[in-house]
Write an enzyme that holds these catalytic residues in place. Structure first.
Site, PDB file in Angstrom:
ATOM      1  N   GLY A 243     -27.973  23.868  24.597  1.00  0.00           N
ATOM      2  CA  GLY A 243     -27.079  24.380  23.752  1.00  0.00           C
ATOM      3  C   GLY A 243     -25.966  24.000  23.967  1.00  0.00           C
ATOM      4  N   GLU A 269     -21.520  16.862  13.987  1.00  0.00           N
ATOM      5  CA  GLU A 269     -22.964  16.181  13.701  1.00  0.00           C
ATOM      6  C   GLU A 269     -22.969  16.885  12.327  1.00  0.00           C
ATOM      7  OE1 GLU A 269     -27.170  16.269  16.697  1.00  0.00           O
ATOM      8  OE2 GLU A 269     -24.674  17.958  17.081  1.00  0.00           O
ATOM      9  N   ARG A 412     -23.925   9.814  29.335  1.00  0.00           N
ATOM     10  CA  ARG A 412     -24.058   8.327  28.164  1.00  0.00           C
ATOM     11  C   ARG A 412     -23.401   6.855  28.001  1.00  0.00           C
ATOM     12  NH1 ARG A 412     -28.236   9.888  23.114  1.00  0.00           N
ATOM     13  NH2 ARG A 412     -28.321   8.122  22.481  1.00  0.00           N
ATOM     14  N   GLU A 413     -23.732   6.137  27.575  1.00  0.00           N
ATOM     15  CA  GLU A 413     -22.553   5.308  27.383  1.00  0.00           C
ATOM     16  C   GLU A 413     -21.563   4.186  27.931  1.00  0.00           C
ATOM     17  OE1 GLU A 413     -24.034   4.301  22.234  1.00  0.00           O
ATOM     18  OE2 GLU A 413     -22.549   6.161  22.894  1.00  0.00           O
ATOM     19  N   ARG A 456     -10.787  17.606  38.486  1.00  0.00           N
ATOM     20  CA  ARG A 456     -10.120  16.779  39.287  1.00  0.00           C
ATOM     21  C   ARG A 456      -9.183  17.956  40.017  1.00  0.00           C
ATOM     22  NH1 ARG A 456      -7.873  12.703  35.102  1.00  0.00           N
ATOM     23  NH2 ARG A 456      -9.642  10.988  36.787  1.00  0.00           N
TER      24      ARG A 456
END
Length: 512
Positions: A243, A269, A412-413, A456
């Site tokens: 979500g 998207e 990811r990636e 941070r």
């Protein structure tokens, strides 16, 4: 025949074609647009090199301004490289050491031998103006780079096999690389920074909630973050079906509708109608499947009419350009901030962006460039940038309650996302994995954990929110009553299997 006669005959003879053209060329003014010299300042190059060899402190004054390629003449590039090597090794820099370094590199004869090195130092008395001269060389170098850039683009534009849209991306990418390479931030004396910090502190003191940034609308989240801070890059990550898009839209609704702050939502998207459908479901509390089908009850039509007024005229700006590049985003974001006063930018989602026009060895390098560029954009515009991100499948493959909990290593990636982000939030719904109670015994039915994994400027921790799947809405737990079952359907992303009432995908009803 007399010479006068010969002269007359020759003058009377018609000129041939070549003679006519030659005469015409001689009488035509030279076109000043041709025959340009590359921007250069060879005398200043020699002065700068000479100054670097007579003053040991000179290099520190120009090391951030000039590089070997800043020099136009190749031999001057090699001499500066030798000077830089000596400085980096903390060795003395003078006529003798530079000569020896060039000998060691095998380039002494290429630069003109000892005589040329001696000539450079003999005509310079001091390094008094070296910084000013270095800036001149830097500008000449930038002009040469722009000429080279324009020439490449012009050549490609004449090529019929090159798609103009692709060329536009290529041009934008190359120009971005050029601007980044020549960007230099100067230092700032502390006084104006102190003044700004005190001003922000005073503004915060007047705010009972202690918020220094844009409020998210979620009380406990704002308690930890003090709101979305200027110049911050915030990553909102999660696995499909958690979500995160619904969370982002809930934040957008809170900011624009509840606090009337302008926000830009870049959706790579979903299209704008799908996004607005979700906002309508969120605000009007009408099931997404009913909004998609139009099968509303009379009561729901009344509720729709009444609550749509909350969205009408609100400062929400949606861009659903598919496959948007980071360069397009920067251009549009600048215009939105300038023309619409946008205070927050949201991107759904980071991995769908590209950096067209730049060459990368792999996708990880490209994502790293995108991440770094988003952070640069946040700093440039001095507003928070919230970017959604996918997590790897490692989460699904791990076992146990803690195993399903997202970690920073799951981004990811690219590990650069974690490095560039000022804050990383994970949207985690344990009930999706049939986990209905946390370690403290809290009921997790219809709940979502917002995990602040990196912060941070402050603390990390978990915030528990209510998730109304049928309305694609996240709420403060104290603001709503949730039935024990969590109620309704679960809205996920289009990357999941199953049917989403908004044209995306859903994990389907929970198997309680």
């Amino acid at each position: 025949m007399s010479l006068i006669g010969i002269s007359y005959i020759c003058s009377a003879m018609p000129e041939n074609k070549d003679q006519n053209q030659a005469k015409k060329r001689r009488s035509t003014p030279i076109d000043p647009t041709y025959g340009h010299l590359q921007p250069q300042a060879l005398d200043i190059e020699r002065v700068v090199l000479g100054a670097l060899m007579i003053d040991k402190d000179a290099f520190s004054m120009v090391s951030e301004i000039i590089r070997p390629e800043t020099f136009y003449e190749p031999r001057n590039q090699k001499i500066f490289t030798a000077i830089r090597t000596l400085n980096m090794d903390d060795r003395p820099v003078d006529f003798m050491t530079v000569t020896e370094e060039l000998k060691r590199e095998g380039t002494l004869e290429d630069v003109g031998g000892v005589a040329y090195i001696m000539e450079l130092t003999s005509h310079v008395a001091s390094s008094a103006h070296i910084e000013y001269h270095a800036h001149i060389l830097a500008k000449k170098s930038m002009a040469r780079q722009l000429i080279s850039y324009a020439s490449r683009i012009e050549t490609m534009a004449f090529d019929d096999t090159v798609d103009p849209d692709v060329l536009m991306q290529e041009a934008e990418g190359q120009l971005f690389e050029l601007s980044q390479k020549n960007m230099k931030n100067d230092y700032t004396q502390i006084d104006p920074v102190l003044e700004e910090a005190v001003k922000i502190l005073q503004q915060s003191a007047q705010n009972a909630g202690g918020l220094t940034g844009i409020p998210s609308g979620y009380t406990k989240l704002d308690d930890i973050t003090s709101g979305w801070q200027k110049s911050d890059l915030v990553i909102i990550a999660g696995r499909p079906a958690m979500g995160k898009t619904s969370f982002a839209l809930s934040i957008a609704k809170n900011i624009a509708v509840d606090y009337n702050e302008p926000i830009a939502f870049f959706s790579l998207e979903m299209n704008n109608v799908q996004l607005v459908n979700r906002l309508m479901s969120n605000v009007c509390e009408i099931s997404g499947s009913k909004i998609l089908s139009g099968q509303l009850s009379p009561d729901e039509w009344v509720r729709l009419d009444k609550n749509l007024r909350k969205l009408t005229g609100k400062p929400i700006y949606i861009d659903d350009t598919p496959g948007m590049s980071i360069f397009e985003l920067r251009t549009k974001a600048r215009r939105l901030v300038r023309e619409k006063g946008v205070k927050v930018i949201m991107i759904d989602y980071l991995q769908l962006m590209n950096a067209n026009g730049m060459r990368f060895g792999n996708r990880q390098e490209e994502v790293s460039t995108i991440s770094r560029s988003l952070k640069g954009l946040a700093k440039e515009l001095n507003i928070p940038v919230l970017a959604l991100s996918q997590l790897s499948r490692n989460v699904d493959n791990r076992e146990g309650v803690e195993g399903k909990r997202p970690q920073l290593s799951d981004l990811r990636e690219s590990g650069a996302i974690e490095q560039d982000a000022d804050m990383v939030l994970f949207v985690h719904r344990p009930e999706y994995y049939r986990i209905f109670q946390d370690e403290k015994g809290n009921d997790l039915h219809g709940k979502a954990q917002i995990i602040i994994a990196k912060h941070r400027k402050g603390a990390t921790g978990d915030v528990l929110l209510s998730f109304r799947g049928e309305y694609t809405r996240f709420e403060n737990p104290e603001d709503s009553y949730m039935p024990p079952s969590g109620g309704g359907e679960i809205i996920g992303s289009r990357m999941n299997e199953g049917d989403d009432p908004f044209g995306g995908a859903s994990a389907g009803p929970l198997p309680y």
